[in-house]
Design a protein around this motif. Sequence first.
Motif, short mmCIF file in Angstrom:
data_model
loop_
_atom_site.label_atom_id
_atom_site.label_comp_id
_atom_site.label_asym_id
_atom_site.label_seq_id
_atom_site.Cartn_x
_atom_site.Cartn_y
_atom_site.Cartn_z
N UNK A 63 0.86 -1.18 0.00
CA UNK A 63 0.00 0.00 0.00
C UNK A 63 0.90 1.24 0.00
N UNK A 64 0.78 2.05 -1.05
CA UNK A 64 1.65 3.21 -1.16
C UNK A 64 1.18 4.33 -0.23
N UNK A 79 7.93 8.57 -1.07
CA UNK A 79 6.80 7.63 -0.99
C UNK A 79 7.33 6.22 -0.75
N UNK A 80 6.47 5.41 -0.20
CA UNK A 80 6.85 4.02 0.02
C UNK A 80 6.98 3.29 -1.30
N UNK A 81 6.13 3.62 -2.26
CA UNK A 81 6.20 2.98 -3.57
C UNK A 81 7.51 3.25 -4.28
N UNK A 82 8.11 4.42 -4.03
CA UNK A 82 9.38 4.78 -4.65
C UNK A 82 10.57 4.26 -3.85
N UNK A 83 10.28 3.61 -2.73
CA UNK A 83 11.36 3.09 -1.90
C UNK A 83 12.08 4.15 -1.09
N UNK A 98 11.90 9.71 5.75
CA UNK A 98 11.81 9.87 4.30
C UNK A 98 13.17 10.26 3.73
N UNK A 99 13.53 9.63 2.63
CA UNK A 99 14.76 9.98 1.92
C UNK A 99 14.40 10.91 0.76
N UNK A 163 -4.64 5.42 6.17
CA UNK A 163 -3.65 6.48 5.96
C UNK A 163 -3.16 6.47 4.52
N UNK A 164 -3.22 7.64 3.86
CA UNK A 164 -2.77 7.76 2.48
C UNK A 164 -1.53 8.63 2.34
#
Length: 204
Positions: A63-64, A79-83, A98-99, A163-164
């Motif tokens: 879940x992103x 984002x989590x989707x972008x790692x 966050x990076x 959470x989004x």
Amino acid sequence: MMYGGAGIDGLELRTARDGSRRLSGSFPYGKRAVLSDGGKNGRPRKEQFAPKAFAYRVNKADEDIHILVGHDYDRPLASRGAGTLDLKDTEDALIFEALIKPEMAEVSYVRDFFAAFSAGLIGGISPGFRIPPEQTVPNAERVDEENPREGRALIRTVFAALLYEISMVTVPAYKETEVEARSWAPDLILPESGLHRTLNRWRA
């Protein structure tokens, strides 16, 4: 989408040798935020999140979830989707790191964010979330009367939320329209069942 608020305590921005930056912070559970002072004739309204209220999407790695500037999906930081986003859910808080990659530092809104942060203009974080449908998650939230010794506010406790995103904001506060969009009728404990039942609930 509903928005929450938390102060800047623990929000950090660190620069690495390669030019990347790491933004870290936490959203506290069990801490009451004042949504409205009630005005002249109304009652104050407060909200708090139960421990691990965001667990459903946070615990699903596919879940992103995004880090944004001002709840704007056109101004992402990570984002989590972008790692580039790590989340850790504890009993006390949702912790994030966050990076922000070096190439992002060349984007104008990211430079503006760095400048605002350095100037002390970023007031805190604000999660963007939705309350799940009643038929899916019963009793995802509850409204209670504040202890009379503490005040006369209505207190909403969120037990489960989707959470989004988590946003960096200048003022971690709720708009009055968002507060009014959800019912503030206190829950009742029915004598025959002893179960909490919501009289009115906000629906997405």
